[in-house]
Design a protein around this motif. Structure first.
Motif, mmCIF file in Angstrom:
data_model
loop_
_atom_site.group_PDB
_atom_site.id
_atom_site.type_symbol
_atom_site.label_atom_id
_atom_site.label_comp_id
_atom_site.label_asym_id
_atom_site.label_seq_id
_atom_site.Cartn_x
_atom_site.Cartn_y
_atom_site.Cartn_z
ATOM 1 N N ASN A 1 10.986 -8.167 -7.061
ATOM 2 C CA ASN A 1 9.709 -7.560 -7.436
ATOM 3 C C ASN A 1 9.048 -6.878 -6.240
ATOM 4 O O ASN A 1 8.390 -5.838 -6.384
ATOM 5 C CB ASN A 1 8.767 -8.619 -8.014
ATOM 6 C CG ASN A 1 7.520 -8.018 -8.629
ATOM 7 O OD1 ASN A 1 7.583 -7.237 -9.570
ATOM 8 N ND2 ASN A 1 6.371 -8.353 -8.073
ATOM 9 N N MET A 2 9.228 -7.453 -5.045
ATOM 10 C CA MET A 2 8.682 -6.841 -3.838
ATOM 11 C C MET A 2 9.309 -5.471 -3.595
ATOM 12 O O MET A 2 8.622 -4.504 -3.244
ATOM 13 C CB MET A 2 8.926 -7.746 -2.626
ATOM 14 C CG MET A 2 8.432 -7.168 -1.308
ATOM 15 S SD MET A 2 8.755 -8.242 0.104
ATOM 16 C CE MET A 2 10.535 -8.082 0.232
ATOM 17 N N LEU A 3 10.615 -5.351 -3.795
ATOM 18 C CA LEU A 3 11.299 -4.070 -3.626
ATOM 19 C C LEU A 3 10.789 -3.047 -4.636
ATOM 20 O O LEU A 3 10.621 -1.861 -4.307
ATOM 21 C CB LEU A 3 12.810 -4.267 -3.780
ATOM 22 C CG LEU A 3 13.488 -5.128 -2.708
ATOM 23 C CD1 LEU A 3 14.951 -5.371 -3.058
ATOM 24 C CD2 LEU A 3 13.385 -4.465 -1.339
ATOM 25 N N TRP A 4 10.540 -3.492 -5.858
ATOM 26 C CA TRP A 4 10.007 -2.594 -6.881
ATOM 27 C C TRP A 4 8.608 -2.102 -6.505
ATOM 28 O O TRP A 4 8.288 -0.913 -6.668
ATOM 29 C CB TRP A 4 9.980 -3.304 -8.227
ATOM 30 C CG TRP A 4 9.246 -2.560 -9.296
ATOM 31 C CD1 TRP A 4 8.053 -2.894 -9.860
ATOM 32 C CD2 TRP A 4 9.639 -1.335 -9.925
ATOM 33 N NE1 TRP A 4 7.676 -1.971 -10.798
ATOM 34 C CE2 TRP A 4 8.642 -0.990 -10.863
ATOM 35 C CE3 TRP A 4 10.752 -0.510 -9.790
ATOM 36 C CZ2 TRP A 4 8.707 0.143 -11.645
ATOM 37 C CZ3 TRP A 4 10.821 0.633 -10.576
ATOM 38 C CH2 TRP A 4 9.815 0.953 -11.487
ATOM 39 N N LEU A 5 7.775 -2.985 -5.973
ATOM 40 C CA LEU A 5 6.425 -2.603 -5.556
ATOM 41 C C LEU A 5 6.457 -1.586 -4.425
ATOM 42 O O LEU A 5 5.593 -0.708 -4.341
ATOM 43 C CB LEU A 5 5.640 -3.844 -5.118
ATOM 44 C CG LEU A 5 5.274 -4.851 -6.213
ATOM 45 C CD1 LEU A 5 4.596 -6.070 -5.614
ATOM 46 C CD2 LEU A 5 4.390 -4.207 -7.268
ATOM 47 N N ILE A 6 7.448 -1.709 -3.538
ATOM 48 C CA ILE A 6 7.578 -0.733 -2.452
ATOM 49 C C ILE A 6 7.878 0.650 -3.017
ATOM 50 O O ILE A 6 7.308 1.662 -2.580
ATOM 51 C CB ILE A 6 8.683 -1.172 -1.468
ATOM 52 C CG1 ILE A 6 8.257 -2.438 -0.723
ATOM 53 C CG2 ILE A 6 8.996 -0.054 -0.462
ATOM 54 C CD1 ILE A 6 9.342 -3.023 0.163
ATOM 55 N N GLY B 1 0.811 -1.198 0.000
ATOM 56 C CA GLY B 1 0.000 0.000 0.000
ATOM 57 C C GLY B 1 0.851 1.257 0.000
ATOM 58 O O GLY B 1 2.027 1.243 -0.388
ATOM 59 N N ASP B 2 0.269 2.326 0.443
ATOM 60 C CA ASP B 2 0.978 3.610 0.477
ATOM 61 C C ASP B 2 1.744 3.728 1.781
ATOM 62 O O ASP B 2 1.155 3.900 2.858
ATOM 63 C CB ASP B 2 -0.031 4.756 0.337
ATOM 64 C CG ASP B 2 0.671 6.081 0.066
ATOM 65 O OD1 ASP B 2 1.923 6.099 0.080
ATOM 66 O OD2 ASP B 2 -0.029 7.077 -0.157
ATOM 67 N N LEU B 3 3.059 3.644 1.714
ATOM 68 C CA LEU B 3 3.901 3.738 2.907
ATOM 69 C C LEU B 3 4.258 5.174 3.272
ATOM 70 O O LEU B 3 4.961 5.414 4.250
ATOM 71 C CB LEU B 3 5.200 2.937 2.696
ATOM 72 C CG LEU B 3 5.013 1.431 2.514
ATOM 73 C CD1 LEU B 3 6.341 0.777 2.141
ATOM 74 C CD2 LEU B 3 4.447 0.787 3.767
ATOM 75 N N HIS B 4 3.796 6.122 2.452
ATOM 76 C CA HIS B 4 4.023 7.546 2.700
ATOM 77 C C HIS B 4 5.522 7.831 2.845
ATOM 78 O O HIS B 4 6.316 7.462 1.998
ATOM 79 C CB HIS B 4 3.233 8.001 3.934
ATOM 80 C CG HIS B 4 1.772 7.790 3.798
ATOM 81 N ND1 HIS B 4 0.987 8.519 2.945
ATOM 82 C CD2 HIS B 4 0.934 6.886 4.405
ATOM 83 C CE1 HIS B 4 -0.273 8.111 3.034
ATOM 84 N NE2 HIS B 4 -0.327 7.124 3.906
#
Length: 315
Positions: A80-85, A18-21
């Motif tokens: 891919n997880m790092l890219w999504l972050i 989601g949005d981690l701001h």
């Protein structure tokens, strides 16, 4: 499942975290550091076992294969997880999503079986030490490891043949950071009964059979250890098994909760957290446990550091 009369979709939207701001860069940096450490630690274990003569034993050979499975597993998910972050979510094609889960299945299945093989190795070493050399030959080790990886490939292909037949219509949002089987089944607009049966046929035996085998072997191991007259001998025998037991408990604890208890709307965040532990922390945890608690691996690392310092000084 009710079919939806809408056009087929070709890609999914992975929401990630989601949005981690303002915490986006912090979380990305932390996860990247852990990922690099996990890759380095597992490569180090594989290299050490390969080049150090004192580590050429069945226990360390199985450990190197465990590290290999961790490398494949984390390399499939974490980049891919790092890219999504960084981007706050992203799109992935249906074919690539199913392929990611297919690749994920291979090292996961192999790791379950390798942990059982390692418990069998400890059982023979402690309960039948006089037969250890004849039972755990190089040929036997290769046969066991090949069987673990081959069975992992076969089970992954088995699931893939069913998953690729799923059809997806109007819903395409996955509230996760990688493609897992549960959201794929939830989003499918075609019948999932056959796929769910296939998943159950693979998941339950794959999780429960090695785990039960490990419990039985360790009951025999503990009974044998308690018969050792000296406290020093008992402590040494227990120490050779403690690292493996810690990894088994961590691995099966998270894996059981993730796959035997599908996520609900109220538990999706908990599943995400356990998935982070399973995909990011555990691959670092395993080699560290063996490295920090194992005297032979620590000695091998120290010797190579000393050799490097000596070579650098002479140069």
């Amino acid at each position: 499942m009710e079919k939806r009369n809408q056009s087929a979709i070709t890609e999914f939207l992975l929401l990630g975290f989601g949005d981690l701001h303002n915490f986006k860069i912090l979380v990305f940096t932390l996860f990247l550091i852990v990922h690099i450490m996990a890759l380095t630690a597992n490569v180090l274990v594989i290299v050490l076992v390969g080049v150090t003569r004192s580590l050429h034993s069945p226990m360390y050979f199985f450990l190197s294969q465990l590290s290999l499975s961790e490398l494949l597993f984390t390399s499939d998910i974490v980049p891919n997880m790092l890219w999504l972050i960084l981007v706050g979510g992203g799109r992935v094609s249906v074919a690539r999503c199913i392929a990611q889960f297919h690749i994920l299945c291979i090292p996961s299945a192999a790791q379950c079986l390798l942990l059982a093989a390692m418990s069998f190795d400890r059982h023979i070493a402690i309960c039948r030490p006089l037969h250890y050399a004849t039972m755990m030959t190089v040929t036997r080790q290769l046969q066991v490891v090949t069987s673990c990886w081959l069975l992992g490939v076969i089970l992954a292909l088995f699931l893939y043949t069913f998953l690729r037949k799923l059809q997806f219509c109007d819903l395409n949002t996955i509230d996760h950071f990688y493609c897992d089987v549960a959201p794929l089944l939830q989003l499918s607009c075609s019948s999932t009964c056959t796929v769910e049966l296939a998943v159950a046929m693979v998941t339950y035996p794959l999780l429960l059979s090695p785990f039960i085998f490990i419990i039985v072997t360790y009951i025999c191991i503990i009974r044998t250890i308690l018969k050792i007259p000296s406290s020093t001998g008992r402590h040494k025998a227990f120490s050779t098994c403690s690292s493996h037991l810690i990894i088994v408990c961590t691995y099966y604890g998270t894996l059981t909760f993730i796959y035997l208890f599908p996520p609900t709307d109220n538990s999706i965040e908990l599943h995400k957290g356990l998935s982070v532990l399973y995909t990011l922390v555990t691959p670092l945890f395993n080699p560290l446990i063996y490295s920090l608690r194992n005297q032979e691996i620590r000695a091998a690392i120290f010797n190579y550091i000393q050799s490097f310092k000596k070579w650098k000084a002479e140069k």
